[in-house]
Scaffold this motif. Structure first.
Motif, PDB file in Angstrom:
ATOM      1  N   MET A   1       0.640  -1.161  -0.117  1.00 26.72           N
ATOM      2  CA  MET A   1      -0.124  -0.099   0.184  1.00 26.72           C
ATOM      3  C   MET A   1       0.750   1.383   0.111  1.00 26.72           C
ATOM      4  O   MET A   1       1.594   1.483   1.039  1.00 26.72           O
ATOM      5  N   THR A   2       0.758   2.189  -0.940  1.00 23.51           N
ATOM      6  CA  THR A   2       1.614   3.541  -0.968  1.00 23.51           C
ATOM      7  C   THR A   2       0.965   4.435  -0.070  1.00 23.51           C
ATOM      8  O   THR A   2      -0.353   4.404  -0.289  1.00 23.51           O
ATOM      9  N   THR A   3       1.571   5.287   0.738  1.00 19.77           N
ATOM     10  CA  THR A   3       0.778   5.934   1.672  1.00 19.77           C
ATOM     11  C   THR A   3       1.495   7.446   1.537  1.00 19.77           C
ATOM     12  O   THR A   3       2.669   7.632   0.873  1.00 19.77           O
ATOM     13  N   ILE A   4       0.734   8.247   1.988  1.00 22.23           N
ATOM     14  CA  ILE A   4       1.062   9.744   2.278  1.00 22.23           C
ATOM     15  C   ILE A   4       1.024   9.757   3.607  1.00 22.23           C
ATOM     16  O   ILE A   4       0.182   9.476   4.158  1.00 22.23           O
ATOM     17  N   SER A   5       1.817  11.033   4.301  1.00 24.04           N
ATOM     18  CA  SER A   5       1.903  11.208   5.490  1.00 24.04           C
ATOM     19  C   SER A   5       1.034  12.431   5.783  1.00 24.04           C
ATOM     20  O   SER A   5       1.225  13.432   5.121  1.00 24.04           O
ATOM     21  N   ALA A   6       0.300  12.333   6.910  1.00 25.68           N
ATOM     22  CA  ALA A   6      -0.412  13.577   7.367  1.00 25.68           C
ATOM     23  C   ALA A   6       0.382  15.166   7.513  1.00 25.68           C
ATOM     24  O   ALA A   6       0.263  15.986   7.259  1.00 25.68           O
ATOM     25  N   SER A   7       1.519  14.459   8.028  1.00 26.16           N
ATOM     26  CA  SER A   7       2.848  15.531   8.614  1.00 26.16           C
ATOM     27  C   SER A   7       3.780  15.182   8.145  1.00 26.16           C
ATOM     28  O   SER A   7       4.521  14.263   9.021  1.00 26.16           O
ATOM     29  N   PRO A   8       4.315  15.261   6.765  1.00 24.38           N
ATOM     30  CA  PRO A   8       5.675  14.582   6.176  1.00 24.38           C
ATOM     31  C   PRO A   8       6.889  14.640   7.131  1.00 24.38           C
ATOM     32  O   PRO A   8       7.100  15.557   7.614  1.00 24.38           O
ATOM     33  N   GLY A   9       7.266  13.385   7.409  1.00 22.35           N
ATOM     34  CA  GLY A   9       8.576  13.028   8.202  1.00 22.35           C
ATOM     35  C   GLY A   9       8.072  13.275   9.786  1.00 22.35           C
ATOM     36  O   GLY A   9       9.295  12.981  10.249  1.00 22.35           O
ATOM     37  N   GLN A  10       6.668  13.365  10.303  1.00 22.14           N
ATOM     38  CA  GLN A  10       6.721  13.588  11.529  1.00 22.14           C
ATOM     39  C   GLN A  10       5.544  12.750  12.192  1.00 22.14           C
ATOM     40  O   GLN A  10       5.436  12.531  13.192  1.00 22.14           O
ATOM     41  N   ALA A  11       4.690  12.453  11.239  1.00 21.25           N
ATOM     42  CA  ALA A  11       3.261  11.531  11.529  1.00 21.25           C
ATOM     43  C   ALA A  11       3.759  10.293  12.034  1.00 21.25           C
ATOM     44  O   ALA A  11       4.691   9.614  11.584  1.00 21.25           O
ATOM     45  N   PRO A  12       3.114   9.811  13.281  1.00 19.87           N
ATOM     46  CA  PRO A  12       2.955   8.568  13.683  1.00 19.87           C
ATOM     47  C   PRO A  12       2.649   7.452  12.703  1.00 19.87           C
ATOM     48  O   PRO A  12       1.722   7.773  11.876  1.00 19.87           O
ATOM     49  N   GLU A  13       2.827   6.406  12.912  1.00 23.69           N
ATOM     50  CA  GLU A  13       2.097   5.157  11.917  1.00 23.69           C
ATOM     51  C   GLU A  13       0.732   5.108  12.031  1.00 23.69           C
ATOM     52  O   GLU A  13       0.240   4.870  11.022  1.00 23.69           O
ATOM     53  N   SER A  14       0.129   5.552  13.224  1.00 22.49           N
ATOM     54  CA  SER A  14      -1.433   5.633  13.410  1.00 22.49           C
ATOM     55  C   SER A  14      -2.104   6.580  12.272  1.00 22.49           C
ATOM     56  O   SER A  14      -2.946   6.251  12.071  1.00 22.49           O
ATOM     57  N   THR A  15      -1.101   7.318  11.989  1.00 20.48           N
ATOM     58  CA  THR A  15      -1.779   8.451  11.182  1.00 20.48           C
ATOM     59  C   THR A  15      -1.416   8.693   9.666  1.00 20.48           C
ATOM     60  O   THR A  15      -1.457   9.607   9.001  1.00 20.48           O
ATOM     61  N   ARG A  16      -0.804   7.340   9.359  1.00 22.99           N
ATOM     62  CA  ARG A  16      -0.430   7.483   7.933  1.00 22.99           C
ATOM     63  C   ARG A  16      -1.619   7.412   6.932  1.00 22.99           C
ATOM     64  O   ARG A  16      -2.285   6.517   7.067  1.00 22.99           O
ATOM     65  N   LEU A  17      -1.594   8.271   5.872  1.00 23.34           N
ATOM     66  CA  LEU A  17      -2.834   8.380   5.092  1.00 23.34           C
ATOM     67  C   LEU A  17      -2.256   8.024   3.684  1.00 23.34           C
ATOM     68  O   LEU A  17      -1.272   7.800   3.275  1.00 23.34           O
ATOM     69  N   THR A  18      -3.472   7.481   2.971  1.00 25.67           N
ATOM     70  CA  THR A  18      -3.301   7.227   1.553  1.00 25.67           C
ATOM     71  C   THR A  18      -4.503   7.861   0.756  1.00 25.67           C
ATOM     72  O   THR A  18      -5.324   8.336   1.513  1.00 25.67           O
ATOM     73  N   ASP A  19      -4.400   8.280  -0.277  1.00 20.87           N
ATOM     74  CA  ASP A  19      -5.427   9.025  -1.196  1.00 20.87           C
ATOM     75  C   ASP A  19      -5.901   8.500  -2.222  1.00 20.87           C
ATOM     76  O   ASP A  19      -5.689   7.314  -2.817  1.00 20.87           O
ATOM     77  N   GLY A  20      -6.999   8.933  -2.962  1.00 22.05           N
ATOM     78  CA  GLY A  20      -7.853   7.991  -4.004  1.00 22.05           C
ATOM     79  C   GLY A  20      -6.555   7.876  -5.013  1.00 22.05           C
ATOM     80  O   GLY A  20      -6.854   7.026  -5.720  1.00 22.05           O
ATOM     81  N   PHE A  21      -6.160   8.710  -5.557  1.00 23.84           N
ATOM     82  CA  PHE A  21      -4.963   8.517  -6.698  1.00 23.84           C
ATOM     83  C   PHE A  21      -4.198   7.136  -6.495  1.00 23.84           C
ATOM     84  O   PHE A  21      -4.258   6.329  -7.202  1.00 23.84           O
ATOM     85  N   HIS A  22      -3.552   6.918  -5.238  1.00 21.70           N
ATOM     86  CA  HIS A  22      -2.939   5.817  -4.755  1.00 21.70           C
ATOM     87  C   HIS A  22      -3.696   4.803  -4.913  1.00 21.70           C
ATOM     88  O   HIS A  22      -3.209   3.597  -5.104  1.00 21.70           O
ATOM     89  N   LEU A  23      -5.036   4.628  -4.149  1.00 28.07           N
ATOM     90  CA  LEU A  23      -5.824   3.600  -4.023  1.00 28.07           C
ATOM     91  C   LEU A  23      -6.230   3.003  -5.523  1.00 28.07           C
ATOM     92  O   LEU A  23      -6.272   1.810  -5.587  1.00 28.07           O
ATOM     93  N   VAL A  24      -6.502   3.884  -6.407  1.00 27.09           N
ATOM     94  CA  VAL A  24      -7.043   3.437  -7.718  1.00 27.09           C
ATOM     95  C   VAL A  24      -5.769   2.608  -8.186  1.00 27.09           C
ATOM     96  O   VAL A  24      -5.904   1.333  -8.783  1.00 27.09           O
ATOM     97  N   VAL A  25      -4.550   3.291  -7.942  1.00 23.24           N
ATOM     98  CA  VAL A  25      -3.305   2.406  -8.616  1.00 23.24           C
ATOM     99  C   VAL A  25      -3.074   1.191  -7.829  1.00 23.24           C
ATOM    100  O   VAL A  25      -2.889  -0.121  -8.631  1.00 23.24           O
ATOM    101  N   ASP A  26      -3.310   1.110  -6.648  1.00 22.53           N
ATOM    102  CA  ASP A  26      -3.021  -0.016  -5.983  1.00 22.53           C
ATOM    103  C   ASP A  26      -3.956  -1.071  -6.234  1.00 22.53           C
ATOM    104  O   ASP A  26      -3.748  -2.399  -6.235  1.00 22.53           O
ATOM    105  N   ALA A  27      -5.391  -0.658  -6.450  1.00 24.48           N
ATOM    106  CA  ALA A  27      -6.395  -1.668  -6.838  1.00 24.48           C
ATOM    107  C   ALA A  27      -6.127  -2.138  -8.319  1.00 24.48           C
ATOM    108  O   ALA A  27      -6.363  -3.238  -8.700  1.00 24.48           O
ATOM    109  N   LEU A  28      -5.637  -1.317  -9.253  1.00 23.62           N
ATOM    110  CA  LEU A  28      -5.334  -1.761 -10.560  1.00 23.62           C
ATOM    111  C   LEU A  28      -4.130  -2.778 -10.418  1.00 23.62           C
ATOM    112  O   LEU A  28      -4.138  -3.816 -11.158  1.00 23.62           O
ATOM    113  N   LYS A  29      -3.124  -2.457  -9.804  1.00 21.54           N
ATOM    114  CA  LYS A  29      -2.238  -3.250  -9.929  1.00 21.54           C
ATOM    115  C   LYS A  29      -2.424  -4.868  -8.918  1.00 21.54           C
ATOM    116  O   LYS A  29      -2.065  -5.784  -9.272  1.00 21.54           O
ATOM    117  N   ALA A  30      -3.158  -4.611  -7.934  1.00 20.92           N
ATOM    118  CA  ALA A  30      -3.869  -6.133  -7.232  1.00 20.92           C
ATOM    119  C   ALA A  30      -4.468  -6.848  -8.225  1.00 20.92           C
ATOM    120  O   ALA A  30      -4.532  -8.245  -8.370  1.00 20.92           O
TER     121      ALA A  30
END
Length: 586
Positions: free
Chosen positions: A1-30
């Motif tokens: 799963m490709t992720t983006i961080s809510a606060s780049p370089g500082q966010a804890p693991e629990s707040t790692r986010l992904t967006d619709g762009f990355h989720l479409v790509v993840d679903a296509l690759k799957a």
């Protein structure tokens, strides 16, 4: 799963986010999508960037219809849904033309289009790219879906994949509003929303009684015939089809995109005796072929009045669409043909020797006529001696994929160019659509890595000719041969009349002196201009061997060709006003 961080370089693991762009790509690759064809713009540009960064190959086109045609051809060639990506509104509409054609041809394809804000569209507030794309697409696709929440992206991709390839394949529209692509959610939760579709096109076995019924009909026939359609080529049941054809001894007739499923040189091939085979056959096994206009709807006098039809099709609704189907086999083609072969010992078929001899004699006579026609050497070139030069090169390179469109260019090349390998010929298909050439050629090169020769009429080439730039940009092994007679059908129609001060050409006339090869040179490809068969043969041989992009302008006599090709009966003319005279010497 490709992720983006809510606060780049500082966010804890629990707040790692992904967006619709990355989720479409993840679903296509799957779901094993390796290539996307498209045209970028608002709101999907970043989707193409993310896909490319993830390892999916993105092929960018100059116009969405060609990108959609490429995705459709990819579906035919691979058996997996080809994916086309477009912007909203007019971009979507351009892609929709290809999606509708894919559905008609039974090619699996997914058109993914960005769309405008739903609240704006539904109240018709005049948003950028405002159009109710979902409802526009519905009547022209096998299915149409809209994803309205980021958490439904994986589900939407899964539904689109399964729908495109299950049962009778076709085109699926997937609408993703721009605001959904921009939504974000917890990456761990998002990973649970993506899955791989299991067995999206399951086997469908024929009923045993249906197999018995079909063999009884074929066994009683005096003049049996097998017709192989492009559905048989798509099915990839090559071994099962060949086994039944050869074990039964029944002559076969391939439609244009089924050529090569068994070699055209096969002794049972009746392609060179098509008219006789169709007119005389009393029992016809249709394998992945439909009794539509391409087969004269099964009507007399093209077909024998006593012809009985046996049909293999995965869609029960196809049966009886034009003629009574006395023995329907509702199944996938591989299962049906294997079942037929498995029961041949209990229902032996003895094809009468006189039927084989009748077809063989006609085939030999027609092949002799064809050889004589191809040996003619008029100057300027006409279709037959130009095609003879192309044929000689392709005979030396049977692995080459052939794309073919036009009126006379299609009708004559289909008869002249033999195919020895399956799924190596792509053409205008069920709708007879012009403009598929460059998209299909690009897909064939991308999906197979093999050389492609596109045999184009000059009019047909004009629909998608700018995609030569795409071919050159990606350095694809595509050689485009343009049979240039300077017109739609032909280029010598005289002007019946013009308004004062204007000298407009006739409606069918294009530019007979066009130098199409310069398009390739403009974008870094190789251009050739051929005026004789020897020049054409040398140019094409060199182009194929180079493994790079090329365009060959083949200068033909403007008087070569006939109105509407082989479809003149479908083109009504005015009874009150006689057709204009053609120039002298036509």
């Amino acid at each position: 799963m490709t992720t983006i961080s809510a606060s780049p370089g500082q966010a804890p693991e629990s707040t790692r986010l992904t967006d619709g762009f990355h989720l479409v790509v993840d679903a296509l690759k799957a779901n094993d999508v390796e290539t996307i064809y498209g045209v970028v713009g608002i709101p999907i540009t970043d989707l193409a960037r993310v896909a490319q960064a993830s390892g999916i190959r993105y092929i960018g086109f100059r116009q969405e219809t060609s990108a959609g045609n490429a995705a459709a051809a990819a579906g035919f060639l691979t058996g997996r849904p080809g994916v086309c990506l477009t912007v909203s509104a007019p971009g979507f509409l351009n892609g929709l033309a290809a999606l509708a054609n894919a559905t008609t041809n039974c090619f699996p394809m997914i058109l993914v289009s960005g769309s405008s804000n739903r609240a704006m569209v539904d109240l018709q507030r005049g948003d950028y790219g405002e159009l109710d794309q979902l409802n526009v697409a519905r009547p022209l696709a096998k299915a149409a879906y809209r994803i309205s929440r980021i958490e439904d992206i994986g589900r939407g991709i899964a539904r689109a994949v399964r729908t495109a390839v299950s049962g009778r394949p076709g085109g699926v529209y997937l609408d993703i509003p721009g605001d959904v692509l921009g939504q974000a959610m917890d990456a761990a939760a998002a990973a649970d929303t993506v899955w791989r579709v299991v067995d999206p096109a399951p086997r469908q076995l024929p009923a045993p009684e249906a197999v018995e019924r079909a063999l009884e009909v074929l066994g009683r026939a005096r003049r049996p015939l097998i017709v192989l359609g492009k559905g048989a080529a798509y099915a990839r049941a090559d071994d099962a089809i060949r086994k039944f054809v050869e074990d039964s001894g029944i002559p076969f007739l391939p439609t244009s995109m089924a050529k090569g499923l068994l070699p055209d040189s096969h002794p049972q091939c009746a392609a060179a005796a098509r008219s006789l085979a169709v007119a005389r056959a009393d029992a016809v096994l249709l394998v992945g072929a439909r009794l539509n206009w391409l087969l004269g709807h099964g009507d007399s006098p093209q077909w024998a009045e006593d012809a009985k039809f046996v049909q293999v099709d995965i869609a029960a609704s196809e049966m009886d669409s034009n003629q009574p189907i006395v023995a329907p086999l509702v199944a996938d083609i591989g299962s049906a043909m294997s079942a037929l072969s498995g029961r041949l010992a209990a229902h032996p078929i003895a094809v009468p020797a006189y039927w084989v001899a009748e077809l063989s004699e006609r085939r030999a006579r027609n092949e002799a006529k064809m050889r004589a026609r191809l040996a003619e050497n008029p100057h300027p070139m006409r279709f037959y001696n130009a095609l003879a030069a192309i044929r000689s090169v392709l005979q030396e390179n049977p692995e080459v994929y052939v794309v073919n469109e036009g009126a006379n260019a299609l009708d004559l090349a289909r008869n002249v160019i033999d195919m020895e390998l399956p799924r190596h010929r792509l053409d205008t298909g069920t709708w007879g659509v012009m403009g598929i050439g460059m998209g299909y050629a690009i897909a064939a090169a991308v999906e197979t890595g093999r050389p492609v020769v596109a045999i184009e009429g000059d009019s047909a080439f004009g629909f998608s000719g700018m995609e030569v730039e795409t071919i050159c940009r990606y350095r694809l092994p595509v050689s485009v041969v343009i049979l240039n007679n300077g017109g739609v059908y032909r280029g010598d129609e005289a002007v019946a009349g013009s308004a004062a001060g204007r000298f407009d050409p006739a409606p069918t006339v294009l530019n007979a002196r066009a130098r199409h090869e310069l398009i390739a040179e403009a974008f870094g490809g190789k251009g050739y201009h051929a005026t004789t068969p020897s020049e054409l043969r040398a140019a094409l041989a060199e182009a194929v061997a180079s493994g790079g992009p090329s365009v060959i302008d083949c200068e033909l006599d403007p008087g070569a060709g006939v109105e509407s090709g082989h479809l003149s009966s479908l083109n009504p003319t005015s009874a009150a006003i006689p057709p204009p005279a053609v120039n002298a010497g036509a």
